[in-house]
Design a protein around this motif. Structure first.
Motif, PDB file in Angstrom:
ATOM      1  N   SER A  32      80.958  20.167 -17.602  1.00  0.00           N
ATOM      2  CA  SER A  32      80.634  21.207 -16.628  1.00  0.00           C
ATOM      3  C   SER A  32      79.395  21.991 -17.047  1.00  0.00           C
ATOM      4  CB  SER A  32      81.825  22.159 -16.471  1.00  0.00           C
ATOM      5  OG  SER A  32      81.489  23.241 -15.631  1.00  0.00           O
ATOM      6  N   ILE A  33      79.360  22.403 -18.294  1.00  0.00           N
ATOM      7  CA  ILE A  33      78.218  23.181 -18.783  1.00  0.00           C
ATOM      8  C   ILE A  33      76.966  22.313 -18.843  1.00  0.00           C
ATOM      9  CG2 ILE A  33      77.300  24.373 -20.818  1.00  0.00           C
ATOM     10  CD1 ILE A  33      80.055  25.552 -21.243  1.00  0.00           C
ATOM     11  N   SER A  34      77.141  21.047 -19.217  1.00  0.00           N
ATOM     12  CA  SER A  34      75.999  20.136 -19.242  1.00  0.00           C
ATOM     13  C   SER A  34      75.414  19.964 -17.847  1.00  0.00           C
ATOM     14  CB  SER A  34      76.435  18.771 -19.799  1.00  0.00           C
ATOM     15  OG  SER A  34      76.846  18.876 -21.152  1.00  0.00           O
ATOM     16  N   ARG A  35      76.296  19.779 -16.847  1.00  0.00           N
ATOM     17  CA  ARG A  35      75.813  19.609 -15.473  1.00  0.00           C
ATOM     18  C   ARG A  35      75.206  20.894 -14.929  1.00  0.00           C
ATOM     19  NH1 ARG A  35      75.145  14.527 -16.132  1.00  0.00           N
ATOM     20  NH2 ARG A  35      77.081  13.389 -16.515  1.00  0.00           N
ATOM     21  N   LEU A  36      75.744  22.041 -15.350  1.00  0.00           N
ATOM     22  CA  LEU A  36      75.162  23.314 -14.926  1.00  0.00           C
ATOM     23  C   LEU A  36      73.729  23.434 -15.436  1.00  0.00           C
ATOM     24  CD1 LEU A  36      75.352  26.117 -13.662  1.00  0.00           C
ATOM     25  CD2 LEU A  36      76.365  26.942 -15.803  1.00  0.00           C
ATOM     26  N   SER A  37      73.508  23.038 -16.684  1.00  0.00           N
ATOM     27  CA  SER A  37      72.159  23.077 -17.260  1.00  0.00           C
ATOM     28  C   SER A  37      71.231  22.131 -16.506  1.00  0.00           C
ATOM     29  CB  SER A  37      72.210  22.693 -18.740  1.00  0.00           C
ATOM     30  OG  SER A  37      73.091  23.525 -19.457  1.00  0.00           O
ATOM     31  N   THR A  38      71.740  20.927 -16.210  1.00  0.00           N
ATOM     32  CA  THR A  38      70.943  19.951 -15.466  1.00  0.00           C
ATOM     33  C   THR A  38      70.642  20.450 -14.056  1.00  0.00           C
ATOM     34  OG1 THR A  38      71.958  18.148 -16.725  1.00  0.00           O
ATOM     35  CG2 THR A  38      70.871  17.556 -14.662  1.00  0.00           C
ATOM     36  N   PHE A  39      71.645  21.064 -13.427  1.00  0.00           N
ATOM     37  CA  PHE A  39      71.484  21.636 -12.086  1.00  0.00           C
ATOM     38  C   PHE A  39      70.375  22.690 -12.078  1.00  0.00           C
ATOM     39  CE2 PHE A  39      72.650  25.336  -9.458  1.00  0.00           C
ATOM     40  CZ  PHE A  39      72.562  24.774  -8.190  1.00  0.00           C
ATOM     41  N   LEU A  40      70.405  23.575 -13.062  1.00  0.00           N
ATOM     42  CA  LEU A  40      69.411  24.651 -13.118  1.00  0.00           C
ATOM     43  C   LEU A  40      68.015  24.091 -13.379  1.00  0.00           C
ATOM     44  CD1 LEU A  40      71.391  27.372 -15.117  1.00  0.00           C
ATOM     45  CD2 LEU A  40      70.872  27.331 -12.661  1.00  0.00           C
ATOM     46  N   GLY A  41      67.933  23.049 -14.211  1.00  0.00           N
ATOM     47  CA  GLY A  41      66.633  22.434 -14.467  1.00  0.00           C
ATOM     48  C   GLY A  41      66.050  21.807 -13.212  1.00  0.00           C
ATOM     49  N   THR A  42      66.891  21.097 -12.452  1.00  0.00           N
ATOM     50  CA  THR A  42      66.440  20.479 -11.202  1.00  0.00           C
ATOM     51  C   THR A  42      66.054  21.533 -10.172  1.00  0.00           C
ATOM     52  OG1 THR A  42      67.934  18.603 -11.604  1.00  0.00           O
ATOM     53  CG2 THR A  42      67.088  18.865  -9.371  1.00  0.00           C
ATOM     54  N   LEU A  43      66.836  22.605 -10.128  1.00  0.00           N
ATOM     55  CA  LEU A  43      66.641  23.647  -9.127  1.00  0.00           C
ATOM     56  C   LEU A  43      65.417  24.507  -9.421  1.00  0.00           C
ATOM     57  CD1 LEU A  43      68.045  25.044  -6.639  1.00  0.00           C
ATOM     58  CD2 LEU A  43      69.100  26.587  -8.307  1.00  0.00           C
ATOM     59  N   ALA A  44      65.205  24.822 -10.716  1.00  0.00           N
ATOM     60  CA  ALA A  44      64.223  25.851 -11.067  1.00  0.00           C
ATOM     61  C   ALA A  44      62.822  25.330 -11.368  1.00  0.00           C
ATOM     62  CB  ALA A  44      64.733  26.640 -12.288  1.00  0.00           C
ATOM     63  N   ALA A  45      62.680  24.059 -11.710  1.00  0.00           N
ATOM     64  CA  ALA A  45      61.393  23.568 -12.208  1.00  0.00           C
ATOM     65  C   ALA A  45      60.240  23.811 -11.235  1.00  0.00           C
ATOM     66  CB  ALA A  45      61.508  22.080 -12.547  1.00  0.00           C
ATOM     67  N   ASN A  46      60.363  23.326 -10.016  1.00  0.00           N
ATOM     68  CA  ASN A  46      59.268  23.485  -9.047  1.00  0.00           C
ATOM     69  C   ASN A  46      59.043  24.934  -8.619  1.00  0.00           C
ATOM     70  OD1 ASN A  46      58.017  20.808  -8.377  1.00  0.00           O
ATOM     71  ND2 ASN A  46      60.172  20.268  -8.067  1.00  0.00           N
ATOM     72  N   PRO A  47      60.110  25.733  -8.358  1.00  0.00           N
ATOM     73  CA  PRO A  47      59.879  27.142  -8.043  1.00  0.00           C
ATOM     74  C   PRO A  47      59.176  27.904  -9.172  1.00  0.00           C
ATOM     75  CG  PRO A  47      62.069  26.507  -7.347  1.00  0.00           C
ATOM     76  CD  PRO A  47      61.519  25.345  -8.120  1.00  0.00           C
ATOM     77  N   VAL A  48      59.507  27.610 -10.423  1.00  0.00           N
ATOM     78  CA  VAL A  48      58.832  28.262 -11.553  1.00  0.00           C
ATOM     79  C   VAL A  48      57.356  27.876 -11.567  1.00  0.00           C
ATOM     80  CG1 VAL A  48      58.631  28.275 -14.073  1.00  0.00           C
ATOM     81  CG2 VAL A  48      60.866  28.549 -13.000  1.00  0.00           C
ATOM     82  N   ALA A  49      57.085  26.588 -11.350  1.00  0.00           N
ATOM     83  CA  ALA A  49      55.692  26.131 -11.316  1.00  0.00           C
ATOM     84  C   ALA A  49      54.919  26.811 -10.185  1.00  0.00           C
ATOM     85  CB  ALA A  49      55.652  24.615 -11.155  1.00  0.00           C
ATOM     86  N   ASN A  50      55.543  26.933  -9.016  1.00  0.00           N
ATOM     87  CA  ASN A  50      54.867  27.568  -7.878  1.00  0.00           C
ATOM     88  C   ASN A  50      54.677  29.064  -8.098  1.00  0.00           C
ATOM     89  OD1 ASN A  50      54.758  25.134  -6.576  1.00  0.00           O
ATOM     90  ND2 ASN A  50      56.472  25.520  -5.203  1.00  0.00           N
TER      91      ASN A  50
END
Length: 520
Positions: free
Chosen positions: A189-207
């Motif tokens: 669960s925690i591993s998938r949460l980390s993966t979820f946040l990485g997928t979700l946040a990468a492009n918005p952070v870059a923008n």
């Protein structure tokens, strides 16, 4: 404690995968809540007091947060990486495979290391490799260097593969007799949460920052957090071991380590059956994650940020479902049935995303269900059918098979897409469906074989499973206290040489493909 084992008190199953003895006649058992973790090595961790188990659980769960975030952030940034580094899909597949190729070998070595020597401070070394790889990735992005990016992902891969193997091995040893599924469920669960946040946040952070490199700097920061948590774990566990293990006991334990690498050829056939299923399914799961964001962009015509949001739905279900699934399996069993459900949803997901225009979130959620149901069933099954002394090695091979399959499939996916009209994903999704179908047949075979050869152990409900697992663990503990291997009277099976040989052949294929396409 008896100094020798009376062979008349021993009883073997037909395949000699489980050894039993009359524990009441052979030795005077020590109450579970009184037995120090030093007696019997890692096998005795399952009988340790719950306050120790709780600390081990909470701290160990923090190990790979930075690693998972960093891996998913790279996948979410696939289009940006191709544009800035001026590479095609096959080259990106090589880049993605750079993480998995190195972990075709290292998890096995790491698993053996855990079984032989323990892993408290070793986890810090592994997490250091992760943060170094993450730093090099950010630098490679900053200077737009494809060769440096490959080196960075290989260094990162060394740590990211080992840290998960270590984490799962520790949890399996601590919670083997009971609550194993719940512990692994929390870990996933925690591993998938980390993966979820990485997928979700990468492009918005870059923008938001106006600099695509900042997605990788954020990954570096989270890897530093994981090292901090790892350090706390190491200090706490060292303190706890100082309370329950004397220096004399440590020396005595090291003098009679029971691990023997040749015992790999004595592993039960059901273990290798699970490894084959993992080889197929983990390759599809991992390869899908590397393309999920761009898949939404290409097939559904969505912009990068919205595609990242939709693709992140592929990680949602495991965050909530895996602990609940863990509780369900702890009570009712049904591991293989849950694995079958995983196969069904993977087939449905690939069909929806490859040939329909139903909102991508639906297909991603179906994939997410498959990802939630599959790994927890396989990991906990391995923790049940292998002796405690070999769980690290078994999970190392499990992780290695994951990366062998992923390395091969990452490159194959890139080749298929580059040779598809308009670089569409229909051919890739068809391949996923075929592999998931093969996996479904293999899982059905596992259900039948374990039912008749293991007495339905993997499907057993709580009461039956607890009795059998405590008996199995105490049997192994008896041998360990004598300085004997759990497989010491079990003969190597000729078929196991075929399994190991096939695994090595696939490993060689993965390395050949990686270097052929890396050079090209």
């Amino acid at each position: 404690m008896a100094d020798a084992i009376d062979s008349k008190k021993l009883e073997y199953n037909d395949d000699k995968s489980v050894v039993r003895y009359d524990i009441h006649e052979a030795n005077e058992a020590i109450p579970e809540d009184k037995e120090p973790a030093s007696h019997g090595g890692d096998t005795a961790l399952a009988n340790a007091p719950w306050q120790y188990k709780l600390i081990a659980l909470v701290t160990a769960l923090m190990f790979p947060i930075g690693s998972h975030f960093s891996g998913s952030a790279l996948s979410a940034m696939k289009k940006s990486i191709k544009d800035h580094l001026n590479i095609d899909n096959t080259s990106y597949g090589v880049l993605s495979a750079g993480v998995s190729i190195i972990n075709t070998i290292f998890p096995i070595a790491g698993g053996m290391f855990i079984d032989m020597f323990g892993s408290v401070w070793g986890t810090l070394v592994v997490n250091f490799m992760i943060i170094l790889g993450s730093l090099l990735t950010a630098l490679a992005a900053k200077f737009e260097s494809y060769p440096l990016m490959i080196v960075a992902r290989v260094v990162f891969g060394i740590g990211s593969g080992l840290i998960v193997t270590i984490q799962e091995s520790l949890l399996s040893k601590w919670f083997r007799t009971q609550h194993l599924s719940f512990a692994i469920g929390l870990q996933l669960s925690i591993s998938r949460l980390s993966t979820f946040l990485g997928t979700l946040a990468a492009n918005p952070v870059a923008n938001a920052t106006g600099d695509w490199v900042w997605a990788f700097w954020l990954s570096f920061i989270l890897c530093a957090f994981s090292i901090a948590m790892n350090l706390i774990y190491a200090l706490v566990v060292k303190h706890l071991r100082g309370q329950v293990v004397t220096k004399e006991e440590v020396k005595a334990l090291k003098a009679k380590r029971t691990f023997h690498w040749r015992s790999v050829f004595k592993f039960p056939i059901h273990y290798w059956h699970i490894i084959l299923i993992e080889f197929i399914f983990a390759a599809v799961w991992s390869s899908f994650q590397t393309i999920s964001t761009e898949l939404v962009q290409v097939h559904f015509g969505t912009d990068a940020v919205l595609a990242g949001y939709k693709a992140s739905a592929s990680q949602v279900v495991p965050i909530v479902a895996t602990p609940l699934l863990g509780l369900f399996m702890d009570i009712f069993g049904c591991r293989v049935i849950i694995l079958l459900i995983s196969a069904i949803f993977l087939i449905l997901s690939s069909g929806l995303l490859g040939w329909t225009y139903v909102d991508a979130v639906v297909g991603m959620v179906f994939y997410s269900i498959s990802l939630a149901f599959g790994p927890i069933a396989m990991i906990t099954s391995i923790g049940m059918i292998l002796p405690s002394d070999y769980i690290g090695t078994g999970l190392g091979i499990y992780k290695s098979s994951n990366n062998v399959g992923t390395t091969i499939l990452d490159i194959v996916v890139g080749v298929i897409q580059d040779n598809s009209h308009n670089q569409a994903y229909t051919g890739v999704m068809l391949l996923f469906i075929v592999l998931a179908g093969i996996g479904f047949v293999l899982i059905a075979g596992l259900w039948l074989s374990q039912r008749f050869q293991l007495g339905n152990l993997l499907e057993a409900s709580r009461k039956i499973r607890l009795e059998r697992m405590k008996e199995i663990n105490n049997n192994e503990l008896f041998f360990t206290k004598q300085g004997l291997d759990s497989y010491h009277e079990v003969e190597a099976k000729p078929l196991n040489y075929v399994y190991v040989g096939s695994f090595i052949a696939c490993l060689i294929v993965a390395w050949v493909l990686f270097f052929v396409y890396a050079i090209a």
